[in-house]
Design a protein around this motif. Structure first.
Motif, PDB file in Angstrom:
ATOM      1  N   VAL A 133       6.704   2.849  -5.622  1.00 46.80           N
ATOM      2  CA  VAL A 133       5.637   2.994  -6.612  1.00 46.80           C
ATOM      3  C   VAL A 133       6.177   2.724  -8.008  1.00 46.80           C
ATOM      4  N   ASN A 134       7.358   3.206  -8.288  1.00 44.60           N
ATOM      5  CA  ASN A 134       7.994   2.951  -9.583  1.00 44.60           C
ATOM      6  C   ASN A 134       8.150   1.452  -9.816  1.00 44.60           C
ATOM      7  N   ARG A 135       8.538   0.746  -8.766  1.00 45.71           N
ATOM      8  CA  ARG A 135       8.656  -0.718  -8.842  1.00 45.71           C
ATOM      9  C   ARG A 135       7.289  -1.353  -9.093  1.00 45.71           C
ATOM     10  N   LEU A 136       6.272  -0.909  -8.362  1.00 40.15           N
ATOM     11  CA  LEU A 136       4.929  -1.485  -8.508  1.00 40.15           C
ATOM     12  C   LEU A 136       4.382  -1.272  -9.917  1.00 40.15           C
ATOM     13  N   ARG A 137       4.616  -0.107 -10.479  1.00 38.61           N
ATOM     14  CA  ARG A 137       4.116   0.168 -11.825  1.00 38.61           C
ATOM     15  C   ARG A 137       4.807  -0.726 -12.853  1.00 38.61           C
ATOM     16  N   LYS A 138       6.096  -0.984 -12.652  1.00 40.13           N
ATOM     17  CA  LYS A 138       6.809  -1.892 -13.551  1.00 40.13           C
ATOM     18  C   LYS A 138       6.302  -3.330 -13.409  1.00 40.13           C
ATOM     19  N   MET A 139       5.730  -3.638 -12.240  1.00 38.07           N
ATOM     20  CA  MET A 139       5.146  -4.958 -12.008  1.00 38.07           C
ATOM     21  C   MET A 139       3.685  -5.014 -12.470  1.00 38.07           C
ATOM     22  N   ASN A 140       3.225  -3.913 -13.092  1.00 41.40           N
ATOM     23  CA  ASN A 140       1.857  -3.814 -13.614  1.00 41.40           C
ATOM     24  C   ASN A 140       0.802  -3.874 -12.513  1.00 41.40           C
ATOM     25  N   ARG A 141       1.163  -3.358 -11.324  1.00 36.97           N
ATOM     26  CA  ARG A 141       0.172  -3.240 -10.263  1.00 36.97           C
ATOM     27  C   ARG A 141      -0.752  -2.057 -10.570  1.00 36.97           C
ATOM     28  N   PRO A 142      -1.972  -2.064 -10.033  1.00 37.12           N
ATOM     29  CA  PRO A 142      -2.954  -1.031 -10.384  1.00 37.12           C
ATOM     30  C   PRO A 142      -2.669   0.314  -9.710  1.00 37.12           C
ATOM     31  N   VAL A 143      -1.638   0.989 -10.177  1.00 36.86           N
ATOM     32  CA  VAL A 143      -1.285   2.310  -9.661  1.00 36.86           C
ATOM     33  C   VAL A 143      -1.148   3.256 -10.847  1.00 36.86           C
ATOM     34  N   VAL A 144      -2.070   4.203 -10.960  1.00 34.12           N
ATOM     35  CA  VAL A 144      -2.005   5.194 -12.034  1.00 34.12           C
ATOM     36  C   VAL A 144      -1.254   6.431 -11.579  1.00 34.12           C
ATOM     37  N   GLY A 145      -1.492   6.854 -10.340  1.00 31.82           N
ATOM     38  CA  GLY A 145      -0.825   8.038  -9.814  1.00 31.82           C
ATOM     39  C   GLY A 145      -0.613   7.916  -8.321  1.00 31.82           C
ATOM     40  N   VAL A 146      -0.017   8.960  -7.740  1.00 34.09           N
ATOM     41  CA  VAL A 146       0.261   8.999  -6.306  1.00 34.09           C
ATOM     42  C   VAL A 146      -0.369  10.268  -5.758  1.00 34.09           C
ATOM     43  N   GLY A 147      -1.051  10.166  -4.612  1.00 29.13           N
ATOM     44  CA  GLY A 147      -1.742  11.320  -4.060  1.00 29.13           C
ATOM     45  C   GLY A 147      -1.420  11.558  -2.605  1.00 29.13           C
ATOM     46  N   CYS A 148      -1.567  12.813  -2.187  1.00 28.44           N
ATOM     47  CA  CYS A 148      -1.351  13.138  -0.781  1.00 28.44           C
ATOM     48  C   CYS A 148      -2.195  14.340  -0.385  1.00 28.44           C
ATOM     49  N   ALA A 149      -2.499  14.417   0.891  1.00 32.08           N
ATOM     50  CA  ALA A 149      -2.972  15.651   1.510  1.00 32.08           C
ATOM     51  C   ALA A 149      -1.747  16.326   2.097  1.00 32.08           C
ATOM     52  N   SER A 150      -1.706  17.641   2.063  1.00 25.13           N
ATOM     53  CA  SER A 150      -0.463  18.288   2.463  1.00 25.13           C
ATOM     54  C   SER A 150      -0.706  19.673   3.026  1.00 25.13           C
ATOM     55  N   THR A 151       0.164  20.058   3.951  1.00 26.30           N
ATOM     56  CA  THR A 151       0.248  21.440   4.389  1.00 26.30           C
ATOM     57  C   THR A 151       1.376  22.158   3.659  1.00 26.30           C
ATOM     58  N   GLY A 152       1.941  21.533   2.642  1.00 27.06           N
ATOM     59  CA  GLY A 152       2.942  22.204   1.816  1.00 27.06           C
ATOM     60  C   GLY A 152       4.138  21.358   1.456  1.00 27.06           C
ATOM     61  N   ASP A 153       4.901  20.913   2.453  1.00 27.57           N
ATOM     62  CA  ASP A 153       6.178  20.264   2.180  1.00 27.57           C
ATOM     63  C   ASP A 153       6.011  18.872   1.579  1.00 27.57           C
ATOM     64  N   THR A 154       5.016  18.120   2.042  1.00 28.34           N
ATOM     65  CA  THR A 154       4.792  16.783   1.492  1.00 28.34           C
ATOM     66  C   THR A 154       4.465  16.862   0.005  1.00 28.34           C
ATOM     67  N   SER A 155       3.611  17.826  -0.359  1.00 27.93           N
ATOM     68  CA  SER A 155       3.225  17.959  -1.768  1.00 27.93           C
ATOM     69  C   SER A 155       4.404  18.359  -2.630  1.00 27.93           C
ATOM     70  N   ALA A 156       5.285  19.192  -2.104  1.00 29.49           N
ATOM     71  CA  ALA A 156       6.470  19.595  -2.863  1.00 29.49           C
ATOM     72  C   ALA A 156       7.363  18.396  -3.155  1.00 29.49           C
ATOM     73  N   ALA A 157       7.588  17.581  -2.128  1.00 27.04           N
ATOM     74  CA  ALA A 157       8.438  16.414  -2.307  1.00 27.04           C
ATOM     75  C   ALA A 157       7.783  15.397  -3.243  1.00 27.04           C
ATOM     76  N   LEU A 158       6.506  15.124  -3.024  1.00 22.09           N
ATOM     77  CA  LEU A 158       5.822  14.153  -3.867  1.00 22.09           C
ATOM     78  C   LEU A 158       5.852  14.574  -5.330  1.00 22.09           C
ATOM     79  N   SER A 159       5.508  15.821  -5.609  1.00 24.83           N
ATOM     80  CA  SER A 159       5.437  16.266  -6.998  1.00 24.83           C
ATOM     81  C   SER A 159       6.797  16.229  -7.676  1.00 24.83           C
ATOM     82  N   ALA A 160       7.846  16.567  -6.957  1.00 27.08           N
ATOM     83  CA  ALA A 160       9.189  16.561  -7.551  1.00 27.08           C
ATOM     84  C   ALA A 160       9.648  15.153  -7.895  1.00 27.08           C
ATOM     85  N   TYR A 161       9.473  14.217  -6.964  1.00 26.30           N
ATOM     86  CA  TYR A 161       9.948  12.858  -7.210  1.00 26.30           C
ATOM     87  C   TYR A 161       9.086  12.152  -8.251  1.00 26.30           C
ATOM     88  N   CYS A 162       7.785  12.416  -8.228  1.00 25.97           N
ATOM     89  CA  CYS A 162       6.928  11.839  -9.268  1.00 25.97           C
ATOM     90  C   CYS A 162       7.289  12.409 -10.635  1.00 25.97           C
TER      91      CYS A 162
END
Length: 530
Positions: A217-246
């Motif tokens: 995603v970081n690469r895509l944003r530098k390429m000016n692709r239409p990505v404003v944010g990153v989203g997920c549905a989560s039971t807990g662990d996925t959201s923790a990882a996504l939020s930290a890396y973002c």
């Protein structure tokens, strides 16, 4: 038992097995040339580090150093999306539908899953020893980005991404724990291991996949692709990882959580990392449906395992297990399963190692499910013959795998069929008792690992797993994320559970005699029996 580096240089070249290889992969290297007429190379004698060259700036960090050494890619390794289970030998299949990893696409034209397919012909220009030595040479280093257990296998993960685009917390390289006492005392086993993937940046194995996805995603944003944010549905662990890396990359993260269905420790992680958290009155499957609809309408990149990029990072845990056993293959690997991407990721990692000559076989895989959310188990018990039927997942202490309609069902079935695999289940009492027993031997595991241990207990009792079989149980999250369930267990405060191994504190009056009486009784109970 962890693998040690055979060579001191952070990067290594051996001559490829192809007599007419393409241009070699470029890394800052120490080069060792081999030929049939020359003796094999000897390990390099360790030397004290050389002083930095005159051009070195004293304030350069490891990313700056990577930039200084960076050149354009000339290794000819590549990867792209193809429909899952497409025959890689079929040129027609590849020509008819494949996508660059720089495209934002999650499903094939037919609506099926996608898979990341690597150019195996290019990778095969280098033999198994080359890859083993290269991967081993990077263990324990801080050279960016190879200090990560994921990015130390960069050529097999995202070969074309620039190192400067990578978002990493040096995840991976997690402990492979010899469960000596647990194995001997409860199972009569001598060679039982627990892969503690929860000893990671955000406390779960999800970090392995999220570093890959957020880097892309970081690469895509530098390429000016239409990505404003990153989203997920989560039971807990996925959201923790996504939020930290973002947060590390400065990318907005959006999280859909099922209300009142995850632990407080899991809930606080995305909040603390600045994610935009929506608590939705539904279960995980409902959140998943909503996030898929939302990401099709808004410039939000989907981060769930429907996106096959994450599996590229998660497969490195399988490669890491082989490294830690000095490239010897265990007999069994047991993985908890919910949305079922991880069991396929482990299969893919092991299979790539076999196909590229690092090992000569793959282990048998076991997927362990909670009985309260067991659609794969029911499908397996039908002999795979009947059409897969989702279930309504009931509440389970193994909340991260409380999923009744798994996205990666086809991937999981493929992995299990091709590894002579097995599916087992664990009731709530079984998984909590297994967790308590493991904790009593020095571990501190999550309920999901209790599910995997229950599967091991059943397979061991049935004689399917032998006393001398080298077995690895994958622990997917840290026990500290699930302290409330442990408190309730040891307080005998769980309805309909006997909590057979509860260890509540003993209430004692504050006087010497009372304390002495209690301690004498305890010590007598622990004294060796003649």
């Amino acid at each position: 038992m962890a693998s040690t580096s055979l060579f001191q240089s952070p990067h290594l070249f051996l001559k490829p097995q192809n007599p007419n290889p393409p241009t070699k992969p470029h890394f800052p290297t120490t080069t060792i040339k081999c030929s049939s007429s020359s003796p094999p190379p000897q390990p390099l004698v360790p030397k004290p580090p050389s002083p930095p060259p005159p051009s070195h700036h004293p304030h350069h960090n490891i990313r700056d150093e990577a930039r200084r050494h960076n050149t354009t890619h000339n290794h000819h390794f590549s990867a792209h999306y193809v429909p899952f289970n497409a025959d890689p030998s079929s040129a027609a299949a590849a020509d008819s539908e494949s996508y660059s990893l720089d495209e934002i696409v999650y499903r094939s034209n037919s609506g099926g899953l996608l898979d990341v397919q690597h150019d195996m012909a290019a990778l095969k220009n280098y033999d198994g020893k080359y890859w083993r030595d290269l991967f081993d040479s990077r263990v324990g280093k801080t050279t960016w980005p190879y200090g990560s257990g994921v990015w130390s296998k960069k050529e097999w993960v995202l070969p074309e991404i620039d190192s400067d685009d990578i978002v990493s917390a040096f995840e991976g390289n997690s402990n492979l724990f010899w469960a000596e006492r647990y194995g001997k005392q409860f199972l009569g086993m001598n060679d039982l291991w627990v892969k503690h993937c929860g000893i990671s940046h955000t406390g779960s194995f999800k970090d392995l996949g999220m570093t890959v996805l957020v880097s892309q995603v970081n690469r895509l944003r530098k390429m000016n692709r239409p990505v404003v944010g990153v989203g997920c549905a989560s039971t807990g662990d996925t959201s923790a990882a996504l939020s930290a890396y973002c947060a590390a990359a400065g990318i907005p993260s959006i999280v859909f959580l099922p209300a009142n269905r995850i632990s407080l420790a899991q809930l606080v992680q995305p909040i603390a990392n600045g994610a935009f958290v929506l608590s939705i009155d539904t279960d995980f499957d409902g959140c998943m449906q909503l996030i898929r609809e939302v990401t099709s309408e808004l410039p939000i990149y989907l981060a769930n395992s429907l996106n096959s990029l994450r599996l590229e990072g998660q497969k490195t845990a399988a490669i890491e297990i082989l490294q830690q056993f000095d490239w010897e293959v265990p007999d069994w690997v047991i993985v908890p399963g919910g949305n079922l991407g991880n069991i396929y990721a482990f299969y893919k990692g092991f299979h790539m190692c076999k196909e590229l000559g690092l090992v000569d076989r793959i282990p048998r895989l076991v997927c362990a499910q909670a009985a309260n959310a067991n659609p794969l188990y029911l499908h397996y018990k039908s002999g795979w013959d009947q059409e897969f039927k989702p279930v309504k997942a009931n509440t389970t202490f193994a909340s991260a795998i409380q999923i009744g309609d798994p996205v990666s069902i086809d991937r999981a079935v493929y992995a299990l069929k091709n590894s002579n695999g097995i599916v087992e289940e664990a009731t709530e009492e079984e998984l909590m008792d297994a967790m308590a027993q493991a904790d009593s031997t020095g571990m501190f595991i999550c309920p999901h690992t209790g599910v995997a241990l229950t599967a091991l207990i059943k397979l061991r009792n049935n004689g399917i797993i032998g006393v001398n079989d080298r077995t690895v149980v994958v622990s997917t999250a840290h026990g500290l994320k699930f302290t409330q369930s442990k408190i309730e267990y040891h307080s005998n405060d769980i309805k309909d559970l006997a909590c057979r191994f509860a260890n509540p504190p003993v209430q004692v009056r504050a006087d010497f005699g009372s304390v002495m009486d209690v301690l004498k009784t305890y010590l007598l109970s622990k004294a060796p029996k003649n």
